[in-house]
Design a protein around this motif. Structure first.
Motif, PDB file in Angstrom:
ATOM      1  N   ALA A   1       0.701  -1.608   0.013  1.00 40.28           N
ATOM      2  CA  ALA A   1       0.172   0.081  -0.003  1.00 40.28           C
ATOM      3  C   ALA A   1       1.266   1.381   0.244  1.00 40.28           C
ATOM      4  CB  ALA A   1      -0.451   0.091   1.268  1.00 40.28           C
ATOM      5  N   GLN A   2       2.218   0.498   0.733  1.00 32.92           N
ATOM      6  CA  GLN A   2       2.425   2.449   0.869  1.00 32.92           C
ATOM      7  C   GLN A   2       3.048   2.420  -0.430  1.00 32.92           C
ATOM      8  OE1 GLN A   2       6.521   2.331   3.767  1.00 32.92           O
ATOM      9  NE2 GLN A   2       6.696   4.156   3.702  1.00 32.92           N
ATOM     10  N   THR A   3       4.065   1.349  -1.242  1.00 36.51           N
ATOM     11  CA  THR A   3       4.403   2.041  -2.528  1.00 36.51           C
ATOM     12  C   THR A   3       3.589   2.875  -3.390  1.00 36.51           C
ATOM     13  OG1 THR A   3       5.883   0.230  -2.382  1.00 36.51           O
ATOM     14  CG2 THR A   3       5.412   1.185  -4.441  1.00 36.51           C
ATOM     15  N   ILE A   4       2.056   1.439  -3.565  1.00 36.67           N
ATOM     16  CA  ILE A   4       0.759   2.050  -4.513  1.00 36.67           C
ATOM     17  C   ILE A   4      -0.045   3.486  -4.442  1.00 36.67           C
ATOM     18  CG2 ILE A   4      -1.141   1.717  -4.834  1.00 36.67           C
ATOM     19  CD1 ILE A   4      -1.351  -1.173  -4.531  1.00 36.67           C
ATOM     20  N   ILE A   5       0.431   3.909  -3.114  1.00 39.77           N
ATOM     21  CA  ILE A   5       0.404   5.459  -2.334  1.00 39.77           C
ATOM     22  C   ILE A   5       1.466   6.593  -3.193  1.00 39.77           C
ATOM     23  CG2 ILE A   5      -0.631   7.031  -0.060  1.00 39.77           C
ATOM     24  CD1 ILE A   5      -1.380   4.465   0.301  1.00 39.77           C
ATOM     25  N   GLY A   6       2.312   5.775  -2.873  1.00 36.84           N
ATOM     26  CA  GLY A   6       3.532   6.779  -3.241  1.00 36.84           C
ATOM     27  C   GLY A   6       3.726   6.958  -4.789  1.00 36.84           C
ATOM     28  N   MET A   7       3.119   5.843  -5.601  1.00 38.20           N
ATOM     29  CA  MET A   7       3.121   5.980  -7.409  1.00 38.20           C
ATOM     30  C   MET A   7       2.297   6.828  -7.310  1.00 38.20           C
ATOM     31  SD  MET A   7       4.195   2.220  -7.638  1.00 38.20           S
ATOM     32  CE  MET A   7       4.114   2.863  -9.443  1.00 38.20           C
ATOM     33  N   LEU A   8       0.853   7.086  -6.790  1.00 34.73           N
ATOM     34  CA  LEU A   8      -0.470   7.511  -7.321  1.00 34.73           C
ATOM     35  C   LEU A   8       0.028   8.975  -7.443  1.00 34.73           C
ATOM     36  CD1 LEU A   8      -2.676   6.114  -5.454  1.00 34.73           C
ATOM     37  CD2 LEU A   8      -2.238   5.083  -7.418  1.00 34.73           C
TER      38      LEU A   8
ATOM     39  N   GLY B   1       1.906  10.252  -9.941  1.00 38.33           N
ATOM     40  CA  GLY B   1       3.109  10.391 -10.295  1.00 38.33           C
ATOM     41  C   GLY B   1       3.902  11.574  -8.617  1.00 38.33           C
ATOM     42  N   GLY B   2       3.365  10.853  -7.500  1.00 42.83           N
ATOM     43  CA  GLY B   2       3.516  10.948  -5.963  1.00 42.83           C
ATOM     44  C   GLY B   2       2.977  12.274  -5.524  1.00 42.83           C
ATOM     45  N   GLU B   3       2.945  13.332  -6.138  1.00 40.44           N
ATOM     46  CA  GLU B   3       2.226  13.950  -5.734  1.00 40.44           C
ATOM     47  C   GLU B   3       1.002  14.069  -5.110  1.00 40.44           C
ATOM     48  OE1 GLU B   3       1.113  16.970  -8.709  1.00 40.44           O
ATOM     49  OE2 GLU B   3       2.102  16.495 -10.491  1.00 40.44           O
ATOM     50  N   LEU B   4       0.603  12.421  -4.716  1.00 44.36           N
ATOM     51  CA  LEU B   4      -0.557  12.160  -3.551  1.00 44.36           C
ATOM     52  C   LEU B   4      -0.110  12.666  -2.639  1.00 44.36           C
ATOM     53  CD1 LEU B   4      -3.595  11.680  -3.159  1.00 44.36           C
ATOM     54  CD2 LEU B   4      -3.274   9.388  -3.582  1.00 44.36           C
ATOM     55  N   ALA B   5       0.998  11.591  -2.620  1.00 40.49           N
ATOM     56  CA  ALA B   5       1.315  11.256  -1.138  1.00 40.49           C
ATOM     57  C   ALA B   5       2.550  12.900  -0.588  1.00 40.49           C
ATOM     58  CB  ALA B   5       3.023  10.564  -1.255  1.00 40.49           C
ATOM     59  N   ALA B   6       2.418  13.418  -1.231  1.00 38.10           N
ATOM     60  CA  ALA B   6       2.917  14.829  -0.839  1.00 38.10           C
ATOM     61  C   ALA B   6       1.439  15.633  -0.376  1.00 38.10           C
ATOM     62  CB  ALA B   6       3.107  15.559  -2.225  1.00 38.10           C
ATOM     63  N   ALA B   7       0.743  15.742  -1.214  1.00 35.24           N
ATOM     64  CA  ALA B   7      -0.408  16.830  -0.685  1.00 35.24           C
ATOM     65  C   ALA B   7      -0.990  15.792   0.248  1.00 35.24           C
ATOM     66  CB  ALA B   7      -1.253  16.283  -1.752  1.00 35.24           C
ATOM     67  N   LEU B   8      -1.005  14.409   0.904  1.00 34.71           N
ATOM     68  CA  LEU B   8      -1.397  13.799   2.114  1.00 34.71           C
ATOM     69  C   LEU B   8      -0.517  14.400   2.944  1.00 34.71           C
ATOM     70  CD1 LEU B   8      -3.384  12.164   3.253  1.00 34.71           C
ATOM     71  CD2 LEU B   8      -2.004   9.848   2.112  1.00 34.71           C
ATOM     72  N   SER B   9       0.710  14.192   2.398  1.00 37.41           N
ATOM     73  CA  SER B   9       1.205  14.569   4.407  1.00 37.41           C
ATOM     74  C   SER B   9       1.291  16.487   4.040  1.00 37.41           C
ATOM     75  CB  SER B   9       3.337  14.490   3.195  1.00 37.41           C
ATOM     76  OG  SER B   9       3.291  13.121   3.026  1.00 37.41           O
ATOM     77  N   GLY B  10       1.193  17.226   3.445  1.00 43.82           N
ATOM     78  CA  GLY B  10       0.791  18.684   3.408  1.00 43.82           C
ATOM     79  C   GLY B  10      -0.476  18.416   4.647  1.00 43.82           C
ATOM     80  N   ASP B  11      -1.293  18.005   3.923  1.00 44.98           N
ATOM     81  CA  ASP B  11      -2.395  18.297   4.799  1.00 44.98           C
ATOM     82  C   ASP B  11      -3.066  17.757   6.071  1.00 44.98           C
ATOM     83  OD1 ASP B  11      -3.553  19.021   2.957  1.00 44.98           O
ATOM     84  OD2 ASP B  11      -5.225  17.319   2.050  1.00 44.98           O
ATOM     85  N   ILE B  12      -1.091  16.597   6.017  1.00 49.14           N
ATOM     86  CA  ILE B  12      -1.517  15.502   7.629  1.00 49.14           C
ATOM     87  C   ILE B  12      -0.945  16.838   8.587  1.00 49.14           C
ATOM     88  CG2 ILE B  12      -0.196  14.315   9.350  1.00 49.14           C
ATOM     89  CD1 ILE B  12      -1.344  12.444   6.709  1.00 49.14           C
TER      90      ILE B  12
ATOM     91  N   GLY C   1      -9.256  -5.057 -18.623  1.00 47.95           N
ATOM     92  CA  GLY C   1      -7.846  -5.960 -17.636  1.00 47.95           C
ATOM     93  C   GLY C   1      -7.043  -4.325 -17.152  1.00 47.95           C
ATOM     94  N   SER C   2      -7.372  -3.318 -17.145  1.00 46.34           N
ATOM     95  CA  SER C   2      -7.171  -2.499 -16.103  1.00 46.34           C
ATOM     96  C   SER C   2      -7.012  -1.584 -15.734  1.00 46.34           C
ATOM     97  CB  SER C   2      -6.528  -1.091 -17.879  1.00 46.34           C
ATOM     98  OG  SER C   2      -7.832  -0.795 -17.784  1.00 46.34           O
ATOM     99  N   VAL C   3      -7.080  -0.792 -14.781  1.00 48.50           N
ATOM    100  CA  VAL C   3      -7.315  -0.277 -13.623  1.00 48.50           C
ATOM    101  C   VAL C   3      -7.686   1.882 -13.156  1.00 48.50           C
ATOM    102  CG1 VAL C   3      -5.867  -0.628 -12.183  1.00 48.50           C
ATOM    103  CG2 VAL C   3      -8.095  -0.035 -10.839  1.00 48.50           C
ATOM    104  N   ASN C   4      -7.734   2.097 -13.260  1.00 45.99           N
ATOM    105  CA  ASN C   4      -7.913   3.258 -12.925  1.00 45.99           C
ATOM    106  C   ASN C   4      -8.159   3.980 -12.035  1.00 45.99           C
ATOM    107  OD1 ASN C   4      -7.156   6.916 -13.831  1.00 45.99           O
ATOM    108  ND2 ASN C   4      -9.524   6.317 -14.318  1.00 45.99           N
ATOM    109  N   VAL C   5      -7.340   4.690 -10.830  1.00 45.83           N
ATOM    110  CA  VAL C   5      -7.375   4.944  -9.283  1.00 45.83           C
ATOM    111  C   VAL C   5      -7.197   6.490  -9.535  1.00 45.83           C
ATOM    112  CG1 VAL C   5      -6.376   4.833  -7.607  1.00 45.83           C
ATOM    113  CG2 VAL C   5      -5.567   3.086  -8.834  1.00 45.83           C
ATOM    114  N   LEU C   6      -8.722   6.694  -8.917  1.00 45.73           N
ATOM    115  CA  LEU C   6      -8.897   8.246  -8.458  1.00 45.73           C
ATOM    116  C   LEU C   6      -8.650   8.414  -7.294  1.00 45.73           C
ATOM    117  CD1 LEU C   6     -12.068   7.664 -10.701  1.00 45.73           C
ATOM    118  CD2 LEU C   6      -9.578   9.254 -11.678  1.00 45.73           C
ATOM    119  N   ALA C   7      -7.702   9.625  -6.846  1.00 43.26           N
ATOM    120  CA  ALA C   7      -7.673   9.390  -5.378  1.00 43.26           C
ATOM    121  C   ALA C   7      -8.308  10.927  -4.485  1.00 43.26           C
ATOM    122  CB  ALA C   7      -6.260   9.500  -5.017  1.00 43.26           C
ATOM    123  N   GLY C   8      -8.821  10.525  -3.732  1.00 43.49           N
ATOM    124  CA  GLY C   8      -9.032  12.164  -3.185  1.00 43.49           C
ATOM    125  C   GLY C   8      -8.973  12.021  -1.098  1.00 43.49           C
TER     126      GLY C   8
END
Length: 113
Positions: A7-14, A16-27, A62-69
């Motif tokens: 999960a840590q790798t998946i979230i870190g890749m979403l 292009g890494g911007e989601l993890a940075a935004a999540l860290s900033g919001d925390i 056979g493909s997946v699109n991940v939408l994060a919020g």
């Protein structure tokens, strides 16, 4: 074939890494706001907040699109209150409308017979 299951790798890749940075900033922002609120409310006050990460998965052929919020919740800062009197015409007054002002100066004395 490279498999990603962590999960840590998946979230870190979403995103292009911007989601993890935004999540860290919001925390960090949420914790800063909670600390500030706690400092103004007193030592034993509990202040609660929440940071929620939502992942929506859309699978097709056979493909997946991940939408994060990311959603954050922090209580509003408590505001002080102010006390006034209401006059008959709906105005606010700092003086009781049915009491006379003893500091407004001398009043004329009515002659009693």
């Amino acid at each position: 074939m490279k498999k990603i299951r962590d999960a840590q790798t998946i979230i870190g890749m979403l995103e292009g890494g911007e989601l993890a940075a935004a999540l860290s900033g919001d925390i960090t922002e949420t914790l800063t706001k909670l600390k500030d609120l706690s400092d103004t409310m007193g030592r034993k006050a509990k202040v609660k907040g929440k940071v929620t990460l939502t992942l929506d998965f859309e699978v097709e052929a056979g493909s997946v699109n991940v939408l994060a919020g990311i959603d954050t919740k922090v209580p509003k800062a408590q505001r002080g209150s102010s006390f006034y009197w209401i006059t008959d015409d709906g105005s606010l007054s700092t003086e009781h409308p049915q009491q006379t002002d003893m500091f407004s100066g001398p009043r004329s004395a009515a002659q009693q017979s």
